[in-house]
Write an enzyme that holds these catalytic residues in place. Sequence first.
Site, PDB file in Angstrom:
ATOM      1  N   GLU A  17      14.066  12.154 -19.737  1.00 17.58           N
ATOM      2  CA  GLU A  17      13.992  10.953 -20.577  1.00 17.58           C
ATOM      3  C   GLU A  17      15.386  10.459 -20.961  1.00 17.58           C
ATOM      4  O   GLU A  17      16.209  11.212 -21.502  1.00 17.58           O
ATOM      5  CB  GLU A  17      13.179  11.233 -21.845  1.00 17.58           C
ATOM      6  CG  GLU A  17      12.969   9.994 -22.699  1.00 17.58           C
ATOM      7  CD  GLU A  17      11.998  10.218 -23.837  1.00 17.58           C
ATOM      8  OE1 GLU A  17      12.139   9.559 -24.881  1.00 17.58           O
ATOM      9  OE2 GLU A  17      11.082  11.053 -23.679  1.00 17.58           O
ATOM     10  N   LYS A  33       7.121  14.519 -31.942  1.00 16.68           N
ATOM     11  CA  LYS A  33       7.431  14.469 -30.511  1.00 16.68           C
ATOM     12  C   LYS A  33       8.926  14.216 -30.327  1.00 16.68           C
ATOM     13  O   LYS A  33       9.574  14.789 -29.447  1.00 16.68           O
ATOM     14  CB  LYS A  33       6.604  13.384 -29.832  1.00 16.68           C
ATOM     15  CG  LYS A  33       6.754  13.335 -28.298  1.00 16.68           C
ATOM     16  CD  LYS A  33       7.829  12.379 -27.829  1.00 16.68           C
ATOM     17  CE  LYS A  33       7.905  12.332 -26.310  1.00 16.68           C
ATOM     18  NZ  LYS A  33       8.989  11.456 -25.813  1.00 16.68           N
ATOM     19  N   ASP A  47       9.933  29.711 -22.584  1.00  9.16           N
ATOM     20  CA  ASP A  47       8.580  29.171 -22.480  1.00  9.16           C
ATOM     21  C   ASP A  47       8.422  28.004 -23.444  1.00  9.16           C
ATOM     22  O   ASP A  47       8.105  28.187 -24.621  1.00  9.16           O
ATOM     23  CB  ASP A  47       7.570  30.285 -22.800  1.00  9.16           C
ATOM     24  CG  ASP A  47       6.129  29.860 -22.569  1.00  9.16           C
ATOM     25  OD1 ASP A  47       5.875  28.647 -22.425  1.00  9.16           O
ATOM     26  OD2 ASP A  47       5.252  30.751 -22.553  1.00  9.16           O
ATOM     27  N   HIS A 103      17.761   2.871 -26.173  1.00 15.69           N
ATOM     28  CA  HIS A 103      16.975   3.581 -25.170  1.00 15.69           C
ATOM     29  C   HIS A 103      16.885   2.781 -23.876  1.00 15.69           C
ATOM     30  O   HIS A 103      17.097   3.312 -22.783  1.00 15.69           O
ATOM     31  CB  HIS A 103      15.576   3.860 -25.705  1.00 15.69           C
ATOM     32  CG  HIS A 103      14.656   4.496 -24.705  1.00 15.69           C
ATOM     33  ND1 HIS A 103      14.752   5.822 -24.351  1.00 15.69           N
ATOM     34  CD2 HIS A 103      13.645   3.980 -23.961  1.00 15.69           C
ATOM     35  CE1 HIS A 103      13.838   6.097 -23.440  1.00 15.69           C
ATOM     36  NE2 HIS A 103      13.148   4.998 -23.188  1.00 15.69           N
TER      37      HIS A 103
END
Length: 429
Positions: free
Chosen positions: A82, A269, A285, A383
């Site tokens: 991203e 998130k 993990d 972004h």
Amino acid sequence: MKTSRIPGFYKMTVDERQELIKEMHPFSEQEKDEFFSISPLAIDTADNMIENVIGTFQLPLGLGLNFLINGKDYVVPMAIEEASVVASASHIAKIVRQAGGFTTEATGRVMIGQIQVVGCTDFYVAKEAIITEKENIIMAANTAYPSIVARGGGVEDLEVRILNGDSDSKYGQMLILHLYINTVDAMGANIINTMVESVAPLVEEITNGKVYLRILSNYADRSLARAHCIIPPELLETGGFSGEEVRDGIIHAFEFADSDPYRAVTHNKGIMNGIDPVVIATGNDWRAVEAGAHAYAARSGAYRSMTTWSKDQAGNLVGELELPMSVGTVGGATKVHPLAKMALNILDIKSAQELAQVIVAVGLAQNLGALKALVTDGIQKGHMALHSRSVAIAAGATGEMIDIVARELVETKQIRVGKAIELVEKYTK
């Protein structure tokens, strides 16, 4: 001297960045050849890591810069696809650096192994029997994995509880044992599972019940890491926004996320945008870390913000993040995947506890970067400018044309593949 403050790093070519990192870290010649090859993960290695291998899947590996944590500089490897995440984390780390850096801490490295017992004649008698035999169960578990005990770890305690004891419960009664296991610098899944499986027959004998599940819990609430920062408002000034306006906007944004799960999911998130790339880069993990983090965010009974943002008496912005952090620096992919080994080398950490602290600091930085953008110019401005290069590539641009097309996409404020295709056709005629 190693430093995470590398001005102009983003302006360098990939080759120049690689050479700089080689100079900063004591890689052997073999490691240089392996780490910086076109395909660091050999297909034979991949074939022995998982099943049905047909190839490898690469992610961009970038470096989070400017991180000063507990007075120590960290260059932070981040594996993520991203756009803007690495840039945002580095930008905020620079601001926090000016304010004195992040402070972090971690609790002990204690993970949880669970044993489920059903079918007891009397669950309360069985519970007391477990408590009576506690030391024997702990000894048996530690005997099953002597190497972790030799490294200073092993089972430290045992807890037992009855689930669904209420007669109105729609589920059957069961006895649940928790083995609290110090896994030292390993994430510990194999250690924990070996221990709980080994003592299952003994637990059945003591309880006169039947053991079904015996497995670790990824809700590692006894292996917590915390990050903290204090930022004077003048360091938050952005364009036409005063530092106080930005500070207050960030606090209001946090209050929104802490009050509304619809906002909290996206808010959190964004935190994991910073955390996951470091977990992935170090061969840990990330699914376990994600699961534990989201469970911890709901520990009050409602899903809430993972971070807290407030104002102190001096008017400074104060940020905090505390999460379970089940990561390791030994075992698993951390010592098998070449790039995981390189990432740990670049981080220059001494323990799993230290790695956990770096990870939550990056998560806190990423959250602040997102909130600062949201309460000022909006998330899209920065972004999409960074995303424009990916759009140009998707439209078929190559080489120098990528920058040309990306620049025009930003200037026209049309950052979409259709427009990029038009520009590619325009410049290739």
